[in-house]
Design an enzyme around this catalytic site. Structure first.
Site, PDB file in Angstrom:
ATOM      1  N   GLU A   1       0.815  -1.222   0.000  1.00  0.00           N
ATOM      2  CA  GLU A   1       0.000   0.000   0.000  1.00  0.00           C
ATOM      3  C   GLU A   1       0.849   1.272   0.000  1.00  0.00           C
ATOM      4  OE1 GLU A   1      -2.956  -0.171   3.072  1.00  0.00           O
ATOM      5  OE2 GLU A   1      -4.024  -1.804   2.089  1.00  0.00           O
TER       6      GLU A   1
ATOM      7  N   GLU B   1      -5.234  -8.605   0.516  1.00  0.00           N
ATOM      8  CA  GLU B   1      -5.993  -8.307   1.752  1.00  0.00           C
ATOM      9  C   GLU B   1      -7.456  -8.088   1.409  1.00  0.00           C
ATOM     10  OE1 GLU B   1      -4.563  -5.029   4.236  1.00  0.00           O
ATOM     11  OE2 GLU B   1      -2.503  -5.664   3.884  1.00  0.00           O
TER      12      GLU B   1
HETATM   13  C1  BGP Z   1      -4.522  -2.036   5.360  1.00  0.00           C
HETATM   14  C2  BGP Z   1      -3.158  -2.376   5.885  1.00  0.00           C
HETATM   15  C3  BGP Z   1      -3.167  -3.390   6.975  1.00  0.00           C
HETATM   16  C4  BGP Z   1      -4.338  -3.309   7.927  1.00  0.00           C
HETATM   17  C5  BGP Z   1      -5.651  -3.052   7.206  1.00  0.00           C
HETATM   18  C6  BGP Z   1      -6.813  -2.749   8.127  1.00  0.00           C
HETATM   19  O1  BGP Z   1      -4.514  -0.746   4.861  1.00  0.00           O
HETATM   20  O2  BGP Z   1      -2.327  -2.859   4.863  1.00  0.00           O
HETATM   21  O3  BGP Z   1      -1.921  -3.340   7.619  1.00  0.00           O
HETATM   22  O4  BGP Z   1      -4.102  -2.483   8.972  1.00  0.00           O
HETATM   23  O5  BGP Z   1      -5.543  -1.998   6.288  1.00  0.00           O
HETATM   24  O6  BGP Z   1      -6.782  -1.431   8.523  1.00  0.00           O
HETATM   25  P1  BGP Z   1      -7.223  -0.933   9.940  1.00  0.00           P
HETATM   26  O7  BGP Z   1      -6.371  -1.662  10.915  1.00  0.00           O
HETATM   27  O8  BGP Z   1      -6.958   0.537   9.926  1.00  0.00           O
HETATM   28  O9  BGP Z   1      -8.657  -1.229  10.072  1.00  0.00           O
END
Ligand code: BGP
Length: 478
Positions: free
Chosen positions: A170, A379
């Site tokens: 990201e 993800e």
């Molecule tokens: C993505 C990241 C992850 C994770 C996920 C969920 O952007 O790559 O590392 O954190 O988001 O986000 P959050 O924890 O803010 O809900």
């Protein structure tokens, strides 16, 4: 289009799950590791929810065997995790810390012995603090050589064992949060620097991808992009244009560089007009054009809906919901470009993330049409409050979320997209960067909370058994 019959998932489809070092490992100063920018940033008052940090996280560093055993029982085909640069090179460069590297050698071996494909993310945001101090980290072109050196160490160590590699996680998020919203390290608000930092990250990404190919490392490499497909509020042409603007500035601006080695034209024209365009040096353009990812990693959580936002008097940036209180997100936008509005056709999580499985199909379709590249979903998941009741977590809301997204992938495959894997975020519950431990994503509940004194016991949720069945049946019933 509606299909009478959906394609099946390929037999070698990677049904997986994902994590990131800082969010799971803990042990920030063990076995020679030194501080990353996150180890320090979390200690600045007010930066994270209730001051949470990853000092213990879910203690994966000490419990990786137990975690892998649970993965095996679940039937995971692949596990995507990131390497903490500061374990391998505590100061970002210099001598390799073999004790730190050993942790990942052990983890990779453990995964392979249990029939799970390891997928390494080289960079999931935990930059060595030393490099930040030395030359401003991503703000300097010096990072390119250091990132390359670090990547080469991992390529050489794991070649033949690790087939899938994610270069940067990201890039659009860590640059935006680091240099636009100041919510991630180094916590700056500087648009000109943001575009320059991002350009340097593009060069580093291209350099590492080229090296992977030059060294003929068996396997595939690509970046993971956080893709939020943009919709228009309605057919008012100004709203449609606002959506196009958002897609250009927030999606094509990254994916075109990965895939074509060029920034999209309208975005570049706007940045030139505003004096914000990245500065190219000799060789940059050729380098960007020369690197070709083998797959595109996509992190998909939600879509976004747009309306026109005038240059004069339009709404500007607003903070986002890190409290878990539904409906607290304020309207935000960029005057002259777009304004993000609520989509009335979809549900929202308690953190106001829009739940839109169709958006994943749209995302896969758009990428396939524009880039014709295999996609790995690196993800996708639902962050929610979970309740442990009599030793169980009944997370049917997560099952519904994941099932509808798997269905959307199946439809996209039927439409002609090539999708090679699906990695849920996340495997165990873990530390959310800004939202503490209450926003949970895992198949495995971990007894850890904002006091950071939980027992760390692992308890499979209902979704764990759901995913187990899905993998066993290759999602035939969906
Ligand atoms: C993505 C990241 C992850 C994770 C996920 C969920 O952007 O790559 O590392 O954190 O988001 O986000 P959050 O924890 O803010 O809900």
């Amino acid at each position: 289009m509606e299909h009478k019959k959906l394609s099946t998932f390929p037999a070698d489809f990677l049904w997986g799950s994902a994590s990131a070092a800082y969010q799971v490992e803990g042990a920030p100063f063990e076995d020679g590791k030194k501080a990353s920018v996150w180890d320090n940033f979390v200690r600045i008052p007010g930066k994270t929810f209730k001051g949470t940090n990853g000092d213990v996280a879910v203690d994966h560093y000490h419990r990786y065997k137990e975690d892998v055993a649970l993965m095996k029982e679940l039937g995971l085909k692949s596990y995507r995790f990131s390497v903490a640069w500061t374990r391998v090179l505590p100061e970002g460069r210099g001598a390799v810390n073999s004790a730190g590297l050993k942790f990942y050698e052990n983890l990779v071996d453990e995964l392979i012995e249990n029939g799970i494909e390891p997928i390494i993310t080289l960079y999931h945001w935990d930059l060595p603090q030393s490099l930040q101090d030395l030359y401003g980290g991503w703000e300097s072109r010096e990072i390119i050589g250091d990132f390359l050196n670090y990547a080469e160490i991992l390529f050489e160590t794991f070649k033949g064992k690790v087939k899938y590699w994610v270069s940067l996680n990201e890039q659009n998020v860590f640059t935006n949060q680091g240099w636009v919203t100041a919510t991630h390290p180094p916590g700056k608000k500087d648009m000109k620097l943001f575009y320059q930092v991002n350009h340097i990250a593009n060069l580093a990404n291209a350099t590492v991808i080229n090296k992977f190919h030059e060294l003929e490392i068996p396997g595939q490499i690509g970046p993971s992009f956080a893709y939020t497909p943009q919709y228009a509020k309605d057919s008012d042409p100004r709203n449609v244009l606002a959506a196009e603007n958002a897609e250009e500035m927030y999606s094509h601006f990254w994916m075109d560089v990965y895939m074509y080695g060029e920034y999209p034209l309208a975005a570049l024209a706007l940045l030139r007009e505003q004096g914000l365009a990245p500065v190219f040096e000799a060789g940059d353009a050729a380098l960007l054009k020369s690197a070709q990812p083998d797959f595109l990693g996509i992190n998909y959580y939600q879509s976004a809906t747009n309306a026109w936002n005038p240059l004069d008097g339009g709404v500007g940036a607003a903070s986002f919901n890190t409290t878990g209180k539904k409906g607290t997100t304020k309207e935000s936008g960029v005057p002259g470009l777009h304004k993000k509005i609520q989509n009335p056709f979809v549900e929202r999580t308690n953190w106001d993330w829009e739940i839109d499985p169709e958006g994943l199909r749209i995302a896969l379709r758009r990428i396939t049409s524009r880039y014709r590249i295999p996609i790995m979903i690196t993800e996708n998941g639902l962050g929610e409050y979970d309740k442990l009741e009599e030793g169980k977590v009944h997370d049917d809301y997560r099952i519904n979320y994941l099932e509808s997204h798997v269905r959307a992938i199946k439809e996209a495959i039927t439409d002609g997209a090539t999708v090679i894997g699906y990695h849920t975020w996340s495997y165990t519950d873990l530390l959310s960067w800004l939202n503490g431990y209450q926003k949970r994503y895992g198949f495995v509940y971990v007894d850890q909370d904002e006091t950071m004194e939980g027992s760390l016991k692992r308890i499979p949720k209902d979704s764990y058994y759901w995913y187990q069945h899905l993998i066993e049946t290759n999602a035939e019933e969906i």
